[in-house]
Design a protein around this motif. Structure first.
Motif, PDB file in Angstrom:
ATOM      1  N   TYR A  31       0.844  -1.175   0.161  1.00 23.80           N
ATOM      2  CA  TYR A  31       0.085  -0.206   0.106  1.00 23.80           C
ATOM      3  C   TYR A  31       0.856   1.444   0.187  1.00 23.80           C
ATOM      4  N   HIS A  32       0.817   1.897  -1.131  1.00 23.66           N
ATOM      5  CA  HIS A  32       1.819   3.192  -1.165  1.00 23.66           C
ATOM      6  C   HIS A  32       0.934   4.484  -1.332  1.00 23.66           C
ATOM      7  N   ASN A  33       0.785   5.261  -0.524  1.00 24.85           N
ATOM      8  CA  ASN A  33      -0.088   6.541  -0.165  1.00 24.85           C
ATOM      9  C   ASN A  33      -1.541   5.871  -0.289  1.00 24.85           C
ATOM     10  N   SER A  34      -1.699   4.876   0.325  1.00 27.01           N
ATOM     11  CA  SER A  34      -3.309   4.191   0.283  1.00 27.01           C
ATOM     12  C   SER A  34      -3.335   3.187   1.320  1.00 27.01           C
ATOM     13  N   ASP A  35      -4.633   3.044   1.874  1.00 33.63           N
ATOM     14  CA  ASP A  35      -4.835   1.960   2.940  1.00 33.63           C
ATOM     15  C   ASP A  35      -5.831   0.930   2.350  1.00 33.63           C
ATOM     16  N   ASP A  36      -6.228   1.236   1.317  1.00 37.77           N
ATOM     17  CA  ASP A  36      -7.319   0.275   0.586  1.00 37.77           C
ATOM     18  C   ASP A  36      -6.906  -0.147  -0.706  1.00 37.77           C
ATOM     19  N   LYS A  37      -6.092   0.376  -1.592  1.00 38.27           N
ATOM     20  CA  LYS A  37      -5.720  -0.060  -2.596  1.00 38.27           C
ATOM     21  C   LYS A  37      -4.287  -0.904  -2.771  1.00 38.27           C
ATOM     22  N   ALA A  38      -4.311  -2.058  -2.609  1.00 38.58           N
ATOM     23  CA  ALA A  38      -3.218  -3.019  -2.384  1.00 38.58           C
ATOM     24  C   ALA A  38      -2.609  -3.246  -3.831  1.00 38.58           C
ATOM     25  N   MET A  39      -1.377  -3.466  -3.977  1.00 38.33           N
ATOM     26  CA  MET A  39      -0.586  -3.794  -5.213  1.00 38.33           C
ATOM     27  C   MET A  39       0.077  -5.136  -4.624  1.00 38.33           C
ATOM     28  N   THR A  40       0.494  -5.917  -5.710  1.00 34.57           N
ATOM     29  CA  THR A  40       1.230  -7.114  -5.515  1.00 34.57           C
ATOM     30  C   THR A  40       2.873  -6.509  -5.696  1.00 34.57           C
ATOM     31  N   PRO A  41       3.757  -7.135  -5.255  1.00 34.42           N
ATOM     32  CA  PRO A  41       5.149  -6.604  -5.538  1.00 34.42           C
ATOM     33  C   PRO A  41       5.598  -6.513  -6.949  1.00 34.42           C
ATOM     34  N   ALA A  42       4.765  -7.262  -7.744  1.00 32.83           N
ATOM     35  CA  ALA A  42       5.179  -7.109  -9.349  1.00 32.83           C
ATOM     36  C   ALA A  42       4.522  -5.825  -9.754  1.00 32.83           C
TER      37      ALA A  42
END
Length: 177
Positions: A60-71
């Motif tokens: 989560y970068h600059n977000s707490d609800d939109k997760a990204m995978t490492p890729a």
């Protein structure tokens, strides 16, 4: 009575062991892993970077609800750094710590100053960053990163506008037809 005394001694030993657990440190295998992750980011060594994350990690970068995978995080980093001639963290302006929470979770906290140079105009940026990463079995399973993206966006927009203005000027002065 002997059993009660023995039970009391065992209880005290368990309590003493519990009190001796490290809850905060600035030296740990998790910190070393996080330092290697930062080094890989700075070197754009994305294979090493992603190897520090668990397969199911959420970022989560600059977000707490939109997760990204490492890729997906790597792709975002590539996009964000494509127009930069250099980027990285100031070694003199940062700190890392590892904490074990009351719930028994292991987190590494990083505070740093990210520096970058816009390739097209040489403009230098300095942005404070905070990242916290949860570790399980030596891998990052969750990461939260926070920074003000506005200075980078403003600098990139200014560089794009300057490039467009220069192109327009070239088009106007080019009358070789």
């Amino acid at each position: 009575m002997k059993k009660l005394a023995l039970l009391a001694v065992v209880g005290l030993l368990l309590f003493a062991c519990k009190q001796g657990e490290t809850r905060y440190t600035q030296s740990s295998p998790e910190i070393d892993t996080f330092k290697a992750l930062v080094d890989a980011y700075e070197a754009a060594d994305w294979k090493t970077y992603t190897s520090k994350f668990a397969d199911t990690a959420k970022v989560y970068h600059n977000s707490d609800d939109k997760a990204m995978t490492p890729a997906e995080t790597v792709e975002t980093h590539k996009q964000n750094t494509a127009a930069l001639s250099s980027y990285g963290f100031d070694d003199e302006k940062g700190d890392m710590e590892m904490v074990v929470t009351d719930k028994g979770e292991t987190w590494v906290n990083f505070w740093g100053v990210w520096n970058a140079t816009i390739a097209s105009n040489g403009q230098k940026l300095m942005i404070p960053v905070h990242v916290t990463a949860q570790f399980v079995d030596g891998k990052v399973v969750k990461e939260y990163g926070y920074w003000d993206n506005a200075p980078l966006m403003k600098a990139m927009e200014a560089a794009a506008a300057a490039a467009e203005a220069a192109e327009d000027e070239t088009d106007v002065t080019d009358t070789s037809d």
